[in-house]
Design an enzyme around this catalytic site. Structure first.
Site, PDB file in Angstrom:
ATOM      1  N   HIS A  18     -27.127  -2.740  -1.292  1.00 32.78           N
ATOM      2  CA  HIS A  18     -26.059  -3.366  -2.085  1.00 32.78           C
ATOM      3  C   HIS A  18     -24.800  -2.495  -2.079  1.00 32.78           C
ATOM      4  O   HIS A  18     -23.682  -2.988  -1.955  1.00 32.78           O
ATOM      5  CB  HIS A  18     -26.506  -3.532  -3.543  1.00 32.78           C
ATOM      6  CG  HIS A  18     -27.698  -4.442  -3.728  1.00 32.78           C
ATOM      7  ND1 HIS A  18     -28.804  -4.087  -4.457  1.00 32.78           N
ATOM      8  CD2 HIS A  18     -27.943  -5.685  -3.259  1.00 32.78           C
ATOM      9  CE1 HIS A  18     -29.680  -5.091  -4.455  1.00 32.78           C
ATOM     10  NE2 HIS A  18     -29.189  -6.066  -3.731  1.00 32.78           N
ATOM     11  N   LYS A  42     -36.520 -14.702 -17.391  1.00 28.70           N
ATOM     12  CA  LYS A  42     -37.062 -13.800 -16.367  1.00 28.70           C
ATOM     13  C   LYS A  42     -36.933 -12.350 -16.844  1.00 28.70           C
ATOM     14  O   LYS A  42     -35.824 -11.891 -17.126  1.00 28.70           O
ATOM     15  CB  LYS A  42     -36.255 -13.995 -15.068  1.00 28.70           C
ATOM     16  CG  LYS A  42     -37.116 -13.968 -13.811  1.00 28.70           C
ATOM     17  CD  LYS A  42     -36.332 -14.384 -12.594  1.00 28.70           C
ATOM     18  CE  LYS A  42     -36.097 -13.250 -11.640  1.00 28.70           C
ATOM     19  NZ  LYS A  42     -35.220 -13.609 -10.533  1.00 28.70           N
ATOM     20  N   ARG A  91     -29.139  -9.323   5.427  1.00 31.32           N
ATOM     21  CA  ARG A  91     -30.000  -8.365   6.127  1.00 31.32           C
ATOM     22  C   ARG A  91     -30.522  -8.950   7.416  1.00 31.32           C
ATOM     23  O   ARG A  91     -30.667  -8.257   8.398  1.00 31.32           O
ATOM     24  CB  ARG A  91     -31.205  -7.998   5.235  1.00 31.32           C
ATOM     25  CG  ARG A  91     -30.849  -7.087   4.106  1.00 31.32           C
ATOM     26  CD  ARG A  91     -31.928  -7.070   3.078  1.00 31.32           C
ATOM     27  NE  ARG A  91     -31.961  -8.333   2.361  1.00 31.32           N
ATOM     28  CZ  ARG A  91     -32.610  -8.544   1.233  1.00 31.32           C
ATOM     29  NH1 ARG A  91     -33.309  -7.572   0.704  1.00 31.32           N
ATOM     30  NH2 ARG A  91     -32.570  -9.703   0.633  1.00 31.32           N
ATOM     31  N   SER A 128     -35.103  -4.995  -3.159  1.00 28.83           N
ATOM     32  CA  SER A 128     -35.350  -4.575  -4.543  1.00 28.83           C
ATOM     33  C   SER A 128     -36.822  -4.712  -4.925  1.00 28.83           C
ATOM     34  O   SER A 128     -37.343  -3.902  -5.699  1.00 28.83           O
ATOM     35  CB  SER A 128     -34.487  -5.386  -5.509  1.00 28.83           C
ATOM     36  OG  SER A 128     -33.132  -5.134  -5.261  1.00 28.83           O
TER      37      SER A 128
HETATM   38  P1  ADP Z   1     -30.621 -12.245  -5.658  1.00 26.86           P
HETATM   39  O1  ADP Z   1     -31.762 -12.209  -6.614  1.00 26.86           O
HETATM   40  O2  ADP Z   1     -29.470 -13.086  -6.092  1.00 26.86           O
HETATM   41  O3  ADP Z   1     -30.996 -12.476  -4.205  1.00 26.86           O
HETATM   42  P2  ADP Z   1     -30.364  -9.447  -5.098  1.00 26.86           P
HETATM   43  O4  ADP Z   1     -30.089  -8.450  -6.142  1.00 26.86           O
HETATM   44  O5  ADP Z   1     -31.708  -9.418  -4.480  1.00 26.86           O
HETATM   45  O6  ADP Z   1     -30.024 -10.818  -5.769  1.00 26.86           O
HETATM   46  O7  ADP Z   1     -29.300  -9.381  -3.927  1.00 26.86           O
HETATM   47  C1  ADP Z   1     -27.938  -9.597  -4.123  1.00 26.86           C
HETATM   48  C2  ADP Z   1     -27.245  -9.671  -2.770  1.00 26.86           C
HETATM   49  O8  ADP Z   1     -27.458  -8.495  -2.026  1.00 26.86           O
HETATM   50  C3  ADP Z   1     -27.723 -10.797  -1.866  1.00 26.86           C
HETATM   51  O9  ADP Z   1     -26.621 -11.251  -1.121  1.00 26.86           O
HETATM   52  C4  ADP Z   1     -28.726 -10.131  -0.965  1.00 26.86           C
HETATM   53  O10 ADP Z   1     -28.867 -10.816   0.273  1.00 26.86           O
HETATM   54  C5  ADP Z   1     -28.039  -8.809  -0.775  1.00 26.86           C
HETATM   55  N1  ADP Z   1     -28.951  -7.722  -0.431  1.00 26.86           N
HETATM   56  C6  ADP Z   1     -30.111  -7.365  -0.996  1.00 26.86           C
HETATM   57  N2  ADP Z   1     -30.635  -6.272  -0.414  1.00 26.86           N
HETATM   58  C7  ADP Z   1     -29.769  -5.926   0.576  1.00 26.86           C
HETATM   59  C8  ADP Z   1     -29.741  -4.919   1.575  1.00 26.86           C
HETATM   60  N3  ADP Z   1     -30.706  -4.024   1.718  1.00 26.86           N
HETATM   61  N4  ADP Z   1     -28.685  -4.901   2.393  1.00 26.86           N
HETATM   62  C9  ADP Z   1     -27.705  -5.824   2.274  1.00 26.86           C
HETATM   63  N5  ADP Z   1     -27.661  -6.781   1.395  1.00 26.86           N
HETATM   64  C10 ADP Z   1     -28.684  -6.854   0.553  1.00 26.86           C
END
Ligand code: ADP
Length: 152
Positions: A18, A42, A91, A128
């Site tokens: 992120h 949640k 990703r 995550s």
């Molecule tokens: P959500 O639950 O809305 O998917 P996340 O917190 O998992 O939220 O992710 C938010 C954003 O970050 C999304 O666009 C996701 O694709 C992106 N994202 C998550 N992990 C990575 C990563 N390792 N590299 C790049 N983008 C990521």
């Protein structure tokens, strides 16, 4: 005109993946609002207060990066924040397929354009869910999360 993007997500926790997306986005946008989605039904793994403080600490020296929480439609948050863009990280092709549908929806719902940025290659495998699993089992998450000590 000032270009503002909202970067929405659960960020449970906010990983190096992120972080790389925000840093790349900061080269394109005048302002980025990191929007931590709060869903009453949640339960998050990491404490919300700590997650917010963690993200704020990461970007403490970048005044163009703000952090907010929200529990509405992302397009409504964009309107509220005068943001014309949503920023999302990609990703892999799975992310792309999923993100594409949401992006079309958000364009129809609120006329908001989504901008996708690739993370840095070395951070592409981070997600995550895995970081939460490692933390649950008392593993070291500092490989995946900058300033991880702020979260625990
Ligand atoms: P959500 O639950 O809305 O998917 P996340 O917190 O998992 O939220 O992710 C938010 C954003 O970050 C999304 O666009 C996701 O694709 C992106 N994202 C998550 N992990 C990575 C990563 N390792 N590299 C790049 N983008 C990521």
């Amino acid at each position: 005109m000032k270009k503002t993007a909202v970067f929405p997500g659960s960020f449970d926790p906010f990983t190096k993946g992120h972080e790389a997306v925000v840093k790349k986005g900061a080269r394109l946008f005048d302002e980025i609002i990191i929007a931590v989605g709060v869903n009453e039904s949640k339960v998050s793994f990491f404490n919300l207060e700590k997650r917010l403080n963690h993200i704020k600490a990461l970007f403490a020296d970048l005044p163009a990066i703000k952090v907010v929480t929200y529990n509405s439609l992302t397009v409504d948050l964009c309107k509220e924040q005068n943001a014309d863009f949503i920023l999302r990280g990609l990703r892999d092709t799975r992310d792309f397929e999923y993100e594409k549908s949401i992006a079309f929806l958000n364009e129809q719902l609120g006329g908001i354009e989504t901008v996708f940025l690739l993370t840095e290659l070395k951070y592409a495998p981070i997600n995550s869910t895995i970081v939460r699993e490692i933390s649950k089992n008392n593993g070291d998450i500092s490989h995946f999360v900058t300033l991880s000590e702020k979260l625990v």
